[in-house]
Scaffold this motif. Sequence first.
Motif, PDB file in Angstrom:
ATOM      1  N   GLU A 138      -1.354 -15.378 -14.327  1.00  0.00           N
ATOM      2  CA  GLU A 138      -0.272 -15.124 -15.280  1.00  0.00           C
ATOM      3  C   GLU A 138      -0.826 -14.879 -16.674  1.00  0.00           C
ATOM      4  OE1 GLU A 138       2.943 -17.901 -15.227  1.00  0.00           O
ATOM      5  OE2 GLU A 138       2.991 -17.932 -13.039  1.00  0.00           O
ATOM      6  N   GLU A 139      -1.809 -15.682 -17.084  1.00  0.00           N
ATOM      7  CA  GLU A 139      -2.395 -15.529 -18.409  1.00  0.00           C
ATOM      8  C   GLU A 139      -3.121 -14.202 -18.554  1.00  0.00           C
ATOM      9  OE1 GLU A 139      -4.888 -18.826 -19.380  1.00  0.00           O
ATOM     10  OE2 GLU A 139      -3.380 -20.283 -18.746  1.00  0.00           O
ATOM     11  N   ALA A 140      -3.723 -13.716 -17.497  1.00  0.00           N
ATOM     12  CA  ALA A 140      -4.489 -12.474 -17.557  1.00  0.00           C
ATOM     13  C   ALA A 140      -3.577 -11.250 -17.535  1.00  0.00           C
ATOM     14  CB  ALA A 140      -5.466 -12.403 -16.396  1.00  0.00           C
ATOM     15  N   GLY A 141      -2.313 -11.430 -17.199  1.00  0.00           N
ATOM     16  CA  GLY A 141      -1.399 -10.299 -17.136  1.00  0.00           C
ATOM     17  C   GLY A 141      -1.667  -9.399 -15.943  1.00  0.00           C
ATOM     18  N   LEU A 142      -2.154  -9.984 -14.855  1.00  0.00           N
ATOM     19  CA  LEU A 142      -2.453  -9.203 -13.665  1.00  0.00           C
ATOM     20  C   LEU A 142      -1.177  -8.895 -12.898  1.00  0.00           C
ATOM     21  CD1 LEU A 142      -5.637 -11.129 -12.479  1.00  0.00           C
ATOM     22  CD2 LEU A 142      -5.519  -8.945 -13.688  1.00  0.00           C
ATOM     23  N   PRO A 143      -1.163  -7.802 -12.130  1.00  0.00           N
ATOM     24  CA  PRO A 143       0.026  -7.470 -11.351  1.00  0.00           C
ATOM     25  C   PRO A 143       0.246  -8.488 -10.245  1.00  0.00           C
ATOM     26  CG  PRO A 143      -1.773  -5.968 -10.819  1.00  0.00           C
ATOM     27  CD  PRO A 143      -2.215  -6.821 -11.970  1.00  0.00           C
ATOM     28  N   GLU A 144       1.463  -8.504  -9.734  1.00  0.00           N
ATOM     29  CA  GLU A 144       1.779  -9.432  -8.648  1.00  0.00           C
ATOM     30  C   GLU A 144       1.045  -9.024  -7.379  1.00  0.00           C
ATOM     31  OE1 GLU A 144       5.926 -10.003  -8.032  1.00  0.00           O
ATOM     32  OE2 GLU A 144       6.338 -10.207 -10.164  1.00  0.00           O
ATOM     33  N   GLN A 145       0.912  -9.992  -6.481  1.00  0.00           N
ATOM     34  CA  GLN A 145       0.219  -9.761  -5.220  1.00  0.00           C
ATOM     35  C   GLN A 145       0.994  -8.766  -4.370  1.00  0.00           C
ATOM     36  OE1 GLN A 145      -0.930 -13.336  -3.203  1.00  0.00           O
ATOM     37  NE2 GLN A 145      -1.024 -12.330  -1.221  1.00  0.00           N
ATOM     38  N   SER A 146       0.249  -7.894  -3.681  1.00  0.00           N
ATOM     39  CA  SER A 146       0.858  -6.889  -2.824  1.00  0.00           C
ATOM     40  C   SER A 146       0.084  -6.827  -1.524  1.00  0.00           C
ATOM     41  CB  SER A 146       0.823  -5.525  -3.516  1.00  0.00           C
ATOM     42  OG  SER A 146       1.194  -4.518  -2.613  1.00  0.00           O
ATOM     43  N   GLU A 147       0.716  -6.365  -0.478  1.00  0.00           N
ATOM     44  CA  GLU A 147       0.057  -6.218   0.818  1.00  0.00           C
ATOM     45  C   GLU A 147      -0.702  -4.898   0.921  1.00  0.00           C
ATOM     46  OE1 GLU A 147      -0.159  -8.458   3.316  1.00  0.00           O
ATOM     47  OE2 GLU A 147       0.814  -9.856   1.958  1.00  0.00           O
ATOM     48  N   GLU A 148      -0.500  -3.974  -0.009  1.00  0.00           N
ATOM     49  CA  GLU A 148      -1.117  -2.664   0.073  1.00  0.00           C
ATOM     50  C   GLU A 148      -2.147  -2.473  -1.033  1.00  0.00           C
ATOM     51  OE1 GLU A 148       1.615   0.552   0.355  1.00  0.00           O
ATOM     52  OE2 GLU A 148       2.962  -0.553   1.676  1.00  0.00           O
ATOM     53  N   ILE A 149      -3.168  -1.705  -0.711  1.00  0.00           N
ATOM     54  CA  ILE A 149      -4.194  -1.372  -1.697  1.00  0.00           C
ATOM     55  C   ILE A 149      -3.654  -0.215  -2.532  1.00  0.00           C
ATOM     56  CG2 ILE A 149      -6.522  -0.470  -2.033  1.00  0.00           C
ATOM     57  CD1 ILE A 149      -7.273  -1.731   0.649  1.00  0.00           C
ATOM     58  N   PRO A 150      -3.643  -0.369  -3.854  1.00  0.00           N
ATOM     59  CA  PRO A 150      -3.153   0.715  -4.709  1.00  0.00           C
ATOM     60  C   PRO A 150      -3.976   1.985  -4.496  1.00  0.00           C
ATOM     61  CG  PRO A 150      -3.478  -1.293  -5.987  1.00  0.00           C
ATOM     62  CD  PRO A 150      -4.052  -1.531  -4.633  1.00  0.00           C
ATOM     63  N   GLU A 151      -3.329   3.115  -4.607  1.00  0.00           N
ATOM     64  CA  GLU A 151      -3.999   4.397  -4.417  1.00  0.00           C
ATOM     65  C   GLU A 151      -5.138   4.544  -5.422  1.00  0.00           C
ATOM     66  OE1 GLU A 151      -2.891   9.062  -4.846  1.00  0.00           O
ATOM     67  OE2 GLU A 151      -1.373   7.752  -3.959  1.00  0.00           O
ATOM     68  N   GLY A 152      -6.312   4.893  -4.918  1.00  0.00           N
ATOM     69  CA  GLY A 152      -7.471   5.102  -5.769  1.00  0.00           C
ATOM     70  C   GLY A 152      -8.250   3.835  -6.095  1.00  0.00           C
ATOM     71  N   ALA A 153      -7.785   2.679  -5.652  1.00  0.00           N
ATOM     72  CA  ALA A 153      -8.447   1.423  -6.005  1.00  0.00           C
ATOM     73  C   ALA A 153      -9.841   1.306  -5.392  1.00  0.00           C
ATOM     74  CB  ALA A 153      -7.600   0.229  -5.555  1.00  0.00           C
ATOM     75  N   LEU A 154     -10.071   1.921  -4.258  1.00  0.00           N
ATOM     76  CA  LEU A 154     -11.367   1.819  -3.600  1.00  0.00           C
ATOM     77  C   LEU A 154     -12.197   3.099  -3.737  1.00  0.00           C
ATOM     78  CD1 LEU A 154     -10.290  -0.045  -0.332  1.00  0.00           C
ATOM     79  CD2 LEU A 154     -11.269  -1.007  -2.406  1.00  0.00           C
ATOM     80  N   ASP A 155     -11.787   3.995  -4.625  1.00  0.00           N
ATOM     81  CA  ASP A 155     -12.510   5.260  -4.805  1.00  0.00           C
ATOM     82  C   ASP A 155     -13.958   5.049  -5.216  1.00  0.00           C
ATOM     83  OD1 ASP A 155     -10.255   6.593  -4.100  1.00  0.00           O
ATOM     84  OD2 ASP A 155      -9.761   7.300  -6.124  1.00  0.00           O
TER      85      ASP A 155
END
Length: 127
Positions: free
Chosen positions: A104-121
């Motif tokens: 919460e302090e880091a302002g990270l997005p909420e947990q998701s079951e899917e890998i965001p597009e381009g995250a593993l590029d």
Amino acid sequence: MGDKYVATVRFHTEGVEAELYGRIMEGKKEAGLSVPDYIKQILKEYFENKDREDSRNEWLEQFGREITGIVERVVRNCISGGNVNAMGTGTALMADTEEADNLEEAGLPEQSEEIPEGALDFLDGME
């Protein structure tokens, strides 16, 4: 000549080849060798260094593949809500105790079951 191989090298008297010839002549004097022995030494060192570099590059490629696999498993495990420490790598990669508060302090997005597009590029460049 008997059981020997012969190689002849010719140098132009001007330009880069003349400079190379001059460097060979200086080097053979410093090494106290004949021209053929000095050139053999240079070639031997060149190929030994090349073999070492090839071996090093092979190791780096293997290391890169292993790191890619570990990172991919960690990311997939994190996305699926798994415990990173339970991945069996033998090393604790994240501490779960304060992780929820820090998210919460880091302002990270909420947990998701899917890998965001381009995250593993970035993994594509490691192969």
